[in-house]
Design an enzyme around this catalytic site. Structure first.
Site, PDB file in Angstrom:
ATOM      1  N   HIS A  37      19.643  -6.968  -3.899  1.00 30.30           N
ATOM      2  CA  HIS A  37      18.304  -7.527  -4.091  1.00 30.30           C
ATOM      3  C   HIS A  37      18.273  -8.431  -5.314  1.00 30.30           C
ATOM      4  CE1 HIS A  37      13.900  -7.698  -4.220  1.00 30.30           C
ATOM      5  NE2 HIS A  37      13.971  -7.340  -2.943  1.00 30.30           N
ATOM      6  N   PRO A  38      17.652  -9.617  -5.185  1.00 26.90           N
ATOM      7  CA  PRO A  38      17.727 -10.613  -6.260  1.00 26.90           C
ATOM      8  C   PRO A  38      16.642 -10.537  -7.318  1.00 26.90           C
ATOM      9  CG  PRO A  38      16.714 -11.578  -4.331  1.00 26.90           C
ATOM     10  CD  PRO A  38      17.047 -10.160  -3.956  1.00 26.90           C
ATOM     11  N   CYS A  39      15.859  -9.464  -7.343  1.00 29.89           N
ATOM     12  CA  CYS A  39      14.712  -9.434  -8.246  1.00 29.89           C
ATOM     13  C   CYS A  39      15.096  -9.483  -9.723  1.00 29.89           C
ATOM     14  CB  CYS A  39      13.851  -8.205  -7.969  1.00 29.89           C
ATOM     15  SG  CYS A  39      14.717  -6.629  -8.168  1.00 29.89           S
ATOM     16  N   LYS A  40      16.340  -9.098 -10.071  1.00 27.92           N
ATOM     17  CA  LYS A  40      16.759  -9.085 -11.467  1.00 27.92           C
ATOM     18  C   LYS A  40      17.692 -10.251 -11.836  1.00 27.92           C
ATOM     19  CE  LYS A  40      14.676  -5.195 -12.416  1.00 27.92           C
ATOM     20  NZ  LYS A  40      13.491  -5.181 -13.304  1.00 27.92           N
TER      21      LYS A  40
END
Length: 313
Positions: free
Chosen positions: A261-264
């Site tokens: 997941h690219p949220c960070k």
């Protein structure tokens, strides 16, 4: 339950991504995000530096109009993964929490360790002074020369006649081979031979988070697709089903793939840019994906995809 939550989040983010406008002004240095043009530039640099990565077009019906038709996402195939994450021994000495104050608990750097730890116990003190009771080096060398002169040379022909200089001892070699074969059979019967899995890795551009996104598709040694749970075995357990989830690929049809997941991603990249800047350096946007691959290694530590260690930035 976690899978249901991830599915709901994925659907909501899909709608949000569709509605969000395409980023057109560079904010790389300020926030760590990329425009589609910057993503393509970084992808071109990765392909040039590491030809195991190539551009892919994907399904025509899923092509994104903000990316070139022939550069929809990046792919590398048959990446080896010879160990499971559960086979790696983690402890406090070789783990380091990155950004521990983050609401989600931060990232776990599984490759961190203190190289100086334990060195004092393993390295003895060295000195040029001779120790008490030990002979001086020069006297020892002189005595060795005298002993060599007094000894008579060995009769090599006598050794050859007695068969003491045979090049190979077939009996010994045969015994060694038998022992090795027996050991191999024992390993096989005990199931301890490690079968190498392989992965196809994809890097897409996430329009909502405006960063690259990693996708993984795993196969066993017979090139049969891995199950969801088998793929989770190759992901750091601190990230499985949280940072890494199973979702539909944006460019190709088929079953869900594992995705980091690219949220960070933007936040991590922003901190790296700031660190380089504080040190008097400058980080070009073209090397974004090379750095991206390195900090993702903490999530998938046993998948040996990073061949960029020797490339300069």
């Amino acid at each position: 339950m976690q899978n249901v939550i991830n599915t709901v989040k994925g659907t909501a983010l899909g709608v949000a991504e569709y509605l969000k406008p395409v980023l057109k002004v560079s904010r790389f240095r300020e926030t760590g995000v990329l425009t589609p043009e910057e993503f393509v530039a970084a992808g071109d640099h990765l392909v040039h530096q590491c030809p195991t990565w190539q551009w892919a077009t994907g399904d025509e019906g899923r092509a994104k109009d903000y990316l070139p038709r022939n550069k929809q996402f990046l792919i590398t195939r048959n990446v080896p993964c010879s160990r499971r994450c559960k086979q790696m021994e983690y402890c406090d000495d070789n783990e380091k929490i990155i950004d521990a104050d983050d609401a989600d608990g931060g990232w776990v750097d599984t490759h961190h360790f203190d190289v100086s730890a334990g060195l004092d116990d393993n390295i003895s003190e060295m000195t040029l002074e001779p120790q008490v009771g030990m002979p001086d080096a020069a006297a020892d060398e002189s005595r060795s020369d005298d002993e060599d002169e007094d000894e008579e040379a060995a009769d090599m022909e006598e050794f050859e006649q007695k068969g003491l200089l045979d090049e190979e001892d077939n009996t010994v070699n045969s015994a060694v081979d038998d022992h090795q074969n027996e050991a191999d059979l024992n390993l096989s019967s005990c199931g301890e031979i490690i079968r190498t899995r392989t992965y196809d890795l994809h890097i897409t551009y996430d329009k909502y988070y405006q960063t690259p996104r990693m996708w993984l598709s795993g196969y066993d040694e017979s090139r049969r697709p891995l199950s969801v749970e088998e793929m989770y075995e190759d992901v750091s357990q601190d990230h499985a089903k949280k940072t890494v989830t199973m979702e539909s690929h944006p460019h190709i049809p088929g079953p869900p793939m594992a995705s980091v997941h690219p949220c960070k991603h933007a936040e991590v990249m922003k901190k790296i840019i700031q660190t380089v800047t504080d040190g008097g350096g400058e980080l070009g946007v073209h090397i974004y994906l090379i750095i991206f691959l390195k900090f993702l290694q903490a999530v998938i530590p046993t998948i040996e995809y990073d061949y960029t260690q020797n490339f300069t930035m």
